[in-house]
Motif scaffolding. Structure first.
Motif, PDB file in Angstrom:
ATOM      1  N   LEU A  16      -6.345  18.035 -11.266  1.00  0.00           N
ATOM      2  CA  LEU A  16      -7.715  17.484 -11.417  1.00  0.00           C
ATOM      3  C   LEU A  16      -8.711  18.914 -11.380  1.00  0.00           C
ATOM      4  CD1 LEU A  16      -9.991  15.539 -12.103  1.00  0.00           C
ATOM      5  CD2 LEU A  16      -9.972  14.966  -9.521  1.00  0.00           C
ATOM      6  N   PHE A  17      -8.496  19.618 -10.146  1.00  0.00           N
ATOM      7  CA  PHE A  17      -9.322  20.902  -9.896  1.00  0.00           C
ATOM      8  C   PHE A  17      -9.302  21.654 -11.080  1.00  0.00           C
ATOM      9  CE2 PHE A  17      -9.858  25.081  -7.779  1.00  0.00           C
ATOM     10  CZ  PHE A  17     -11.118  24.784  -7.244  1.00  0.00           C
ATOM     11  N   LEU A  18      -8.263  22.014 -11.869  1.00  0.00           N
ATOM     12  CA  LEU A  18      -8.096  23.056 -12.829  1.00  0.00           C
ATOM     13  C   LEU A  18      -8.620  22.356 -14.239  1.00  0.00           C
ATOM     14  CD1 LEU A  18      -7.401  25.525 -14.369  1.00  0.00           C
ATOM     15  CD2 LEU A  18      -5.043  24.654 -14.554  1.00  0.00           C
ATOM     16  N   LEU A  19      -8.460  20.919 -14.219  1.00  0.00           N
ATOM     17  CA  LEU A  19      -8.507  20.374 -15.513  1.00  0.00           C
ATOM     18  C   LEU A  19     -10.309  20.234 -15.566  1.00  0.00           C
ATOM     19  CD1 LEU A  19      -7.956  18.593 -17.989  1.00  0.00           C
ATOM     20  CD2 LEU A  19      -8.050  16.516 -16.439  1.00  0.00           C
ATOM     21  N   THR A  20     -10.957  19.977 -14.382  1.00  0.00           N
ATOM     22  CA  THR A  20     -12.376  20.260 -14.341  1.00  0.00           C
ATOM     23  C   THR A  20     -13.129  21.435 -14.872  1.00  0.00           C
ATOM     24  OG1 THR A  20     -12.450  20.528 -11.873  1.00  0.00           O
ATOM     25  CG2 THR A  20     -12.627  18.314 -12.839  1.00  0.00           C
ATOM     26  N   ALA A  21     -12.285  22.587 -14.458  1.00  0.00           N
ATOM     27  CA  ALA A  21     -12.664  24.166 -14.959  1.00  0.00           C
ATOM     28  C   ALA A  21     -12.718  23.963 -16.351  1.00  0.00           C
ATOM     29  CB  ALA A  21     -12.192  25.069 -14.229  1.00  0.00           C
ATOM     30  N   VAL A  22     -11.790  23.595 -16.988  1.00  0.00           N
ATOM     31  CA  VAL A  22     -11.407  23.493 -18.387  1.00  0.00           C
ATOM     32  C   VAL A  22     -12.553  22.752 -18.927  1.00  0.00           C
ATOM     33  CG1 VAL A  22      -9.930  23.106 -20.170  1.00  0.00           C
ATOM     34  CG2 VAL A  22      -8.980  23.961 -18.138  1.00  0.00           C
ATOM     35  N   GLY A  23     -13.001  21.705 -18.355  1.00  0.00           N
ATOM     36  CA  GLY A  23     -13.865  20.584 -18.994  1.00  0.00           C
ATOM     37  C   GLY A  23     -15.352  21.305 -18.989  1.00  0.00           C
ATOM     38  N   VAL A  24     -15.667  22.265 -17.989  1.00  0.00           N
ATOM     39  CA  VAL A  24     -16.884  22.886 -18.003  1.00  0.00           C
ATOM     40  C   VAL A  24     -16.962  23.773 -19.133  1.00  0.00           C
ATOM     41  CG1 VAL A  24     -18.247  24.657 -16.886  1.00  0.00           C
ATOM     42  CG2 VAL A  24     -17.099  22.775 -15.569  1.00  0.00           C
ATOM     43  N   LEU A  25     -15.869  24.399 -19.705  1.00  0.00           N
ATOM     44  CA  LEU A  25     -15.936  25.186 -20.857  1.00  0.00           C
ATOM     45  C   LEU A  25     -16.033  24.435 -22.295  1.00  0.00           C
ATOM     46  CD1 LEU A  25     -13.161  27.833 -20.353  1.00  0.00           C
ATOM     47  CD2 LEU A  25     -15.546  28.262 -20.063  1.00  0.00           C
ATOM     48  N   TRP A  26     -15.614  23.021 -22.191  1.00  0.00           N
ATOM     49  CA  TRP A  26     -15.607  22.275 -23.374  1.00  0.00           C
ATOM     50  C   TRP A  26     -16.987  21.797 -23.626  1.00  0.00           C
ATOM     51  CZ3 TRP A  26     -14.724  16.638 -22.804  1.00  0.00           C
ATOM     52  CH2 TRP A  26     -14.736  15.975 -24.083  1.00  0.00           C
ATOM     53  N   ARG A  27     -17.915  21.387 -22.443  1.00  0.00           N
ATOM     54  CA  ARG A  27     -19.059  20.794 -22.590  1.00  0.00           C
ATOM     55  C   ARG A  27     -20.186  21.710 -22.348  1.00  0.00           C
ATOM     56  NH1 ARG A  27     -18.922  15.262 -21.838  1.00  0.00           N
ATOM     57  NH2 ARG A  27     -21.037  15.432 -22.621  1.00  0.00           N
ATOM     58  N   ARG A  28     -21.319  21.472 -23.305  1.00  0.00           N
ATOM     59  CA  ARG A  28     -22.431  22.178 -23.394  1.00  0.00           C
ATOM     60  C   ARG A  28     -23.688  21.439 -22.780  1.00  0.00           C
ATOM     61  NH1 ARG A  28     -22.664  24.738 -29.369  1.00  0.00           N
ATOM     62  NH2 ARG A  28     -20.569  25.911 -29.244  1.00  0.00           N
ATOM     63  N   GLN A  29     -23.761  20.332 -22.608  1.00  0.00           N
ATOM     64  CA  GLN A  29     -24.851  19.739 -21.694  1.00  0.00           C
ATOM     65  C   GLN A  29     -24.904  19.933 -20.180  1.00  0.00           C
ATOM     66  OE1 GLN A  29     -26.968  18.048 -23.743  1.00  0.00           O
ATOM     67  NE2 GLN A  29     -28.457  17.745 -22.384  1.00  0.00           N
ATOM     68  N   VAL A  30     -26.043  20.585 -19.731  1.00  0.00           N
ATOM     69  CA  VAL A  30     -26.004  20.926 -18.452  1.00  0.00           C
ATOM     70  C   VAL A  30     -25.567  19.751 -17.395  1.00  0.00           C
ATOM     71  CG1 VAL A  30     -27.369  21.793 -16.599  1.00  0.00           C
ATOM     72  CG2 VAL A  30     -27.404  22.889 -18.910  1.00  0.00           C
TER      73      VAL A  30
END
Length: 219
Positions: A16-30
């Motif tokens: 989950l820790f790594l997945l959230t970091a990848v998700g940050v690259l995917w989303r643009r909305q602050v």
């Protein structure tokens, strides 16, 4: 808690820790970035709690509680206060598009696992084997800070770096001295506070806080 269950929970928390970091690259909305950072803070606290239980350490448990409060409550709350002044903040012109960013995240993760191979070979425990996850988050955080234009997005990238460093410290050593972790986290909280103040003044004076537009004002 048995060693097998503890190891499985640790793997889930690290995933989950790594997945959230990848998700940050995917989303643009602050707002989405702040939510993902909050979830990552919870995952980091879970890693610390699991390691504290494994080592039967009261000091590590105290660190876990402090990390959870700072990473999942205090810092995201401060970021949300910044975001309230820019409710429509969104990365419209990142230097690297989403598809390329996700490919870069995969490459950085592979690089992290390759670089951490000697460390894992020295101590092939469940926590040591998960250490590359922290290294991957550090690299992804640097990548985010380097490719996003808005100041708040870059701050979130630096917070990812700090979370990754904390995860490596927990996984490689079973915990870090409380005063060190809290000191670093308080420094970052102060940085976010300064960002809040600067964002308020810049938004009042000039409008958006896109770094390219601010450079144009200088030119």
């Amino acid at each position: 808690m048995s060693a097998q269950i503890s190891s499985q929970l640790l793997n889930v928390a690290c995933g989950l820790f790594l997945l959230t970091a990848v998700g940050v690259l995917w989303r643009r909305q602050v707002s989405a970035l702040i939510t993902l950072l909050t979830v990552q803070g919870v995952a980091l606290a879970a890693i610390a709690v699991i390691l504290a239980e494994q080592h039967r350490s009261a000091e590590a448990a105290t660190i876990a509680i402090g990390v959870g409060l700072l990473k999942a409550v205090v810092i995201p709350w401060m970021l949300r206060r910044v975001h309230q002044q820019l409710p429509d903040a969104r990365e419209t012109r990142p230097l690297v598009n989403v598809s390329t960013s996700l490919l870069a995240a995969a490459g950085l993760t592979l690089l992290a696992y390759s670089a951490a191979r000697p460390l894992v070979a020295l101590a092939p425990t469940a926590s040591a084997k998960a250490t590359p996850v922290g290294i991957a988050v550090i690299l992804i955080g640097f990548f985010l800070a380097a490719t996003r234009q808005r100041a708040i997005s870059q701050i979130i990238g630096l917070l990812l770096v700090d979370n990754g460093i904390a995860a490596v410290a927990f996984l490689a050593t079973g915990g870090v001295p409380l005063i060190v972790e809290l000191g670093v986290s308080v420094d970052l909280a102060l940085a976010v506070l300064v960002l809040q103040i600067l964002t308020s003044h810049l938004h009042t004076a000039f409008g958006p806080t896109d770094l390219d537009e601010l450079r144009e004002l200088h030119d």
